[in-house]
Design a protein around this motif. Structure first.
Motif, PDB file in Angstrom:
ATOM      1  N   GLU A  23      22.183  -2.893  62.117  1.00 60.76           N
ATOM      2  CA  GLU A  23      20.979  -3.528  61.575  1.00 60.76           C
ATOM      3  C   GLU A  23      20.250  -2.590  60.602  1.00 60.76           C
ATOM      4  O   GLU A  23      19.784  -3.024  59.551  1.00 60.76           O
ATOM      5  N   ILE A  24      20.165  -1.333  60.966  1.00 63.47           N
ATOM      6  CA  ILE A  24      19.490  -0.355  60.092  1.00 63.47           C
ATOM      7  C   ILE A  24      20.207  -0.260  58.755  1.00 63.47           C
ATOM      8  O   ILE A  24      19.575  -0.216  57.694  1.00 63.47           O
ATOM      9  N   LEU A  25      21.552  -0.278  58.788  1.00 67.31           N
ATOM     10  CA  LEU A  25      22.343  -0.129  57.554  1.00 67.31           C
ATOM     11  C   LEU A  25      22.627  -1.465  56.864  1.00 67.31           C
ATOM     12  O   LEU A  25      23.239  -1.485  55.802  1.00 67.31           O
ATOM     13  N   LYS A  26      22.184  -2.557  57.507  1.00 68.41           N
ATOM     14  CA  LYS A  26      22.388  -3.895  56.952  1.00 68.41           C
ATOM     15  C   LYS A  26      23.881  -4.207  56.766  1.00 68.41           C
ATOM     16  O   LYS A  26      24.327  -4.649  55.704  1.00 68.41           O
ATOM     17  N   VAL A  27      24.622  -3.941  57.839  1.00 74.43           N
ATOM     18  CA  VAL A  27      26.046  -4.279  57.898  1.00 74.43           C
ATOM     19  C   VAL A  27      26.304  -4.930  59.250  1.00 74.43           C
ATOM     20  O   VAL A  27      25.428  -4.994  60.106  1.00 74.43           O
ATOM     21  N   SER A  28      27.531  -5.367  59.459  1.00 75.73           N
ATOM     22  CA  SER A  28      27.868  -5.971  60.758  1.00 75.73           C
ATOM     23  C   SER A  28      28.211  -4.876  61.773  1.00 75.73           C
ATOM     24  O   SER A  28      28.565  -3.754  61.415  1.00 75.73           O
ATOM     25  N   ARG A  29      28.117  -5.252  63.045  1.00 76.27           N
ATOM     26  CA  ARG A  29      28.496  -4.321  64.104  1.00 76.27           C
ATOM     27  C   ARG A  29      29.976  -3.976  63.993  1.00 76.27           C
ATOM     28  O   ARG A  29      30.395  -2.870  64.257  1.00 76.27           O
ATOM     29  N   GLN A  30      30.772  -4.936  63.536  1.00 79.19           N
ATOM     30  CA  GLN A  30      32.204  -4.708  63.374  1.00 79.19           C
ATOM     31  C   GLN A  30      32.474  -3.627  62.315  1.00 79.19           C
ATOM     32  O   GLN A  30      33.411  -2.832  62.460  1.00 79.19           O
ATOM     33  N   SER A  31      31.641  -3.585  61.289  1.00 76.68           N
ATOM     34  CA  SER A  31      31.809  -2.544  60.264  1.00 76.68           C
ATOM     35  C   SER A  31      31.591  -1.161  60.871  1.00 76.68           C
ATOM     36  O   SER A  31      32.370  -0.233  60.642  1.00 76.68           O
ATOM     37  N   VAL A  32      30.528  -1.051  61.658  1.00 73.58           N
ATOM     38  CA  VAL A  32      30.244   0.235  62.315  1.00 73.58           C
ATOM     39  C   VAL A  32      31.409   0.608  63.228  1.00 73.58           C
ATOM     40  O   VAL A  32      31.866   1.756  63.252  1.00 73.58           O
ATOM     41  N   SER A  33      31.931  -0.366  63.961  1.00 74.66           N
ATOM     42  CA  SER A  33      33.060  -0.126  64.857  1.00 74.66           C
ATOM     43  C   SER A  33      34.284   0.365  64.084  1.00 74.66           C
ATOM     44  O   SER A  33      34.958   1.307  64.507  1.00 74.66           O
ATOM     45  N   LYS A  34      34.556  -0.257  62.930  1.00 70.37           N
ATOM     46  CA  LYS A  34      35.696   0.169  62.100  1.00 70.37           C
ATOM     47  C   LYS A  34      35.510   1.586  61.583  1.00 70.37           C
ATOM     48  O   LYS A  34      36.453   2.366  61.537  1.00 70.37           O
ATOM     49  N   TRP A  35      34.281   1.927  61.181  1.00 68.96           N
ATOM     50  CA  TRP A  35      34.015   3.298  60.713  1.00 68.96           C
ATOM     51  C   TRP A  35      34.279   4.299  61.827  1.00 68.96           C
ATOM     52  O   TRP A  35      34.880   5.341  61.612  1.00 68.96           O
ATOM     53  N   GLU A  36      33.790   3.962  63.028  1.00 73.11           N
ATOM     54  CA  GLU A  36      33.920   4.889  64.147  1.00 73.11           C
ATOM     55  C   GLU A  36      35.370   5.037  64.605  1.00 73.11           C
ATOM     56  O   GLU A  36      35.742   6.071  65.151  1.00 73.11           O
ATOM     57  N   ARG A  37      36.191   4.017  64.374  1.00 73.17           N
ATOM     58  CA  ARG A  37      37.622   4.091  64.711  1.00 73.17           C
ATOM     59  C   ARG A  37      38.435   4.654  63.551  1.00 73.17           C
ATOM     60  O   ARG A  37      39.648   4.789  63.662  1.00 73.17           O
ATOM     61  N   ASN A  38      37.784   4.946  62.447  1.00 73.84           N
ATOM     62  CA  ASN A  38      38.444   5.436  61.226  1.00 73.84           C
ATOM     63  C   ASN A  38      39.402   4.411  60.629  1.00 73.84           C
ATOM     64  O   ASN A  38      40.356   4.764  59.951  1.00 73.84           O
ATOM     65  N   ASP A  39      39.116   3.122  60.872  1.00 71.30           N
ATOM     66  CA  ASP A  39      39.904   2.053  60.263  1.00 71.30           C
ATOM     67  C   ASP A  39      39.380   1.739  58.871  1.00 71.30           C
ATOM     68  O   ASP A  39      40.091   1.152  58.052  1.00 71.30           O
ATOM     69  N   ALA A  40      38.137   2.098  58.617  1.00 72.87           N
ATOM     70  CA  ALA A  40      37.511   1.883  57.309  1.00 72.87           C
ATOM     71  C   ALA A  40      36.473   2.991  57.116  1.00 72.87           C
ATOM     72  O   ALA A  40      36.118   3.698  58.068  1.00 72.87           O
ATOM     73  N   TYR A  41      36.017   3.161  55.890  1.00 63.76           N
ATOM     74  CA  TYR A  41      35.003   4.173  55.593  1.00 63.76           C
ATOM     75  C   TYR A  41      33.800   3.520  54.933  1.00 63.76           C
ATOM     76  O   TYR A  41      33.944   2.600  54.128  1.00 63.76           O
ATOM     77  N   PRO A  42      32.613   3.999  55.259  1.00 63.68           N
ATOM     78  CA  PRO A  42      31.410   3.435  54.629  1.00 63.68           C
ATOM     79  C   PRO A  42      31.364   3.790  53.143  1.00 63.68           C
ATOM     80  O   PRO A  42      31.922   4.803  52.717  1.00 63.68           O
ATOM     81  N   ASP A  43      30.700   2.939  52.382  1.00 65.88           N
ATOM     82  CA  ASP A  43      30.565   3.241  50.955  1.00 65.88           C
ATOM     83  C   ASP A  43      29.566   4.388  50.759  1.00 65.88           C
ATOM     84  O   ASP A  43      28.865   4.805  51.684  1.00 65.88           O
ATOM     85  N   THR A  44      29.493   4.883  49.546  1.00 68.21           N
ATOM     86  CA  THR A  44      28.673   6.056  49.235  1.00 68.21           C
ATOM     87  C   THR A  44      27.199   5.835  49.572  1.00 68.21           C
ATOM     88  O   THR A  44      26.550   6.707  50.153  1.00 68.21           O
ATOM     89  N   GLY A  45      26.679   4.673  49.214  1.00 67.97           N
ATOM     90  CA  GLY A  45      25.270   4.385  49.488  1.00 67.97           C
ATOM     91  C   GLY A  45      24.957   4.442  50.981  1.00 67.97           C
ATOM     92  O   GLY A  45      23.918   4.966  51.398  1.00 67.97           O
ATOM     93  N   ARG A  46      25.855   3.910  51.786  1.00 72.73           N
ATOM     94  CA  ARG A  46      25.632   3.916  53.234  1.00 72.73           C
ATOM     95  C   ARG A  46      25.794   5.327  53.807  1.00 72.73           C
ATOM     96  O   ARG A  46      25.090   5.712  54.733  1.00 72.73           O
TER      97      ARG A  46
END
Length: 146
Positions: A23-46
Motif C-alpha cells: 500500500e505504501i508503494l502503491k503496488v500489489s501484495r503479489q509484487s512485493v512477494s515477487k520482489w522478496e522471492r527474487n522473481d522480479a525486481y522493483p523499478d528504480t522509482g520504487r
C-alpha cells in the motif's frame, strides 16, 4: 544477501506486512512477494522510495558486496587497533629512556657507595630527569596517537 532478502529483512524490521508495504508503494501484495522471492525486481522509482522508507542507501539495497566490505572494514579496524597498541608497547620497551633509568639507578648506587663525586651524581640525576621527560613525552604521544 539478495535484494529480495534485504527487502524482506528491512520490511520486517519496520513491522510491516507485505500488504501494508504494498500500500505504501502503491503496488500489489503479489509484487512485493515477487520482489522478496527474487522473481522480479522493483523499478528504480520504487527502489528510491524503499531507500527512504528503510533509511538506507540504494547501494545497500542493490549491492551484495557492500555487506562483505563492511565486515572487512570492521575486521581491519580491529586489527589496526591491535597493531597500534602492539607497536606502542614495542616502542616503549625498546625506547632508550628505560635503559637510561636502569643504568642511572645502578650508576647512582655505585657512585654513592664508591666514588662520592657530586658532579657525576648531579649529571646522573640530570640524565634521569631527561629520561623521565622523554618517557612522559613518549607515553603522551602513544596515548594521544601522535
Amino acid at each position: 544477501m539478495t535484494v529480495g532478502e534485504k527487502i524482506t529483512k528491512l520490511r520486517k524490521e519496520q513491522n510491516l506486512t507485505q500488504e501494508q508495504f504494498a500500500e505504501i508503494l502503491k503496488v500489489s501484495r503479489q509484487s512485493v512477494s515477487k520482489w522478496e522471492r527474487n522473481d522480479a525486481y522493483p523499478d528504480t522509482g520504487r527502489l528510491i522510495r524503499m531507500s527512504k522508507i528503510f533509511d538506507c542507501s540504494l547501494d545497500y539495497l542493490l549491492k551484495d558486496e557492500l555487506e562483505q566490505m563492511d565486515v572487512n572494514l570492521a575486521a581491519a579496524k580491529e586489527d589496526a587497533g591491535y597493531d597500534k597498541m602492539r607497536a606502542g608497547m614495542l616502542t616503549y620497551l625498546s625506547f632508550p629512556p628505560i635503559f637510561g633509568w636502569i643504568v642511572a639507578v645502578v650508576s647512582l648506587k655505585f657512585q654513592k657507595s664508591h666514588m662520592k663525586n657530586k658532579v657525576q651524581i648531579g649529571l646522573t640525576i640530570m640524565g634521569m630527569m631527561f629520561s623521565l621527560i622523554c618517557t612522559i613525552l613518549m607515553i603522551a604521544g602513544v596515548l594521544l596517537e601522535l
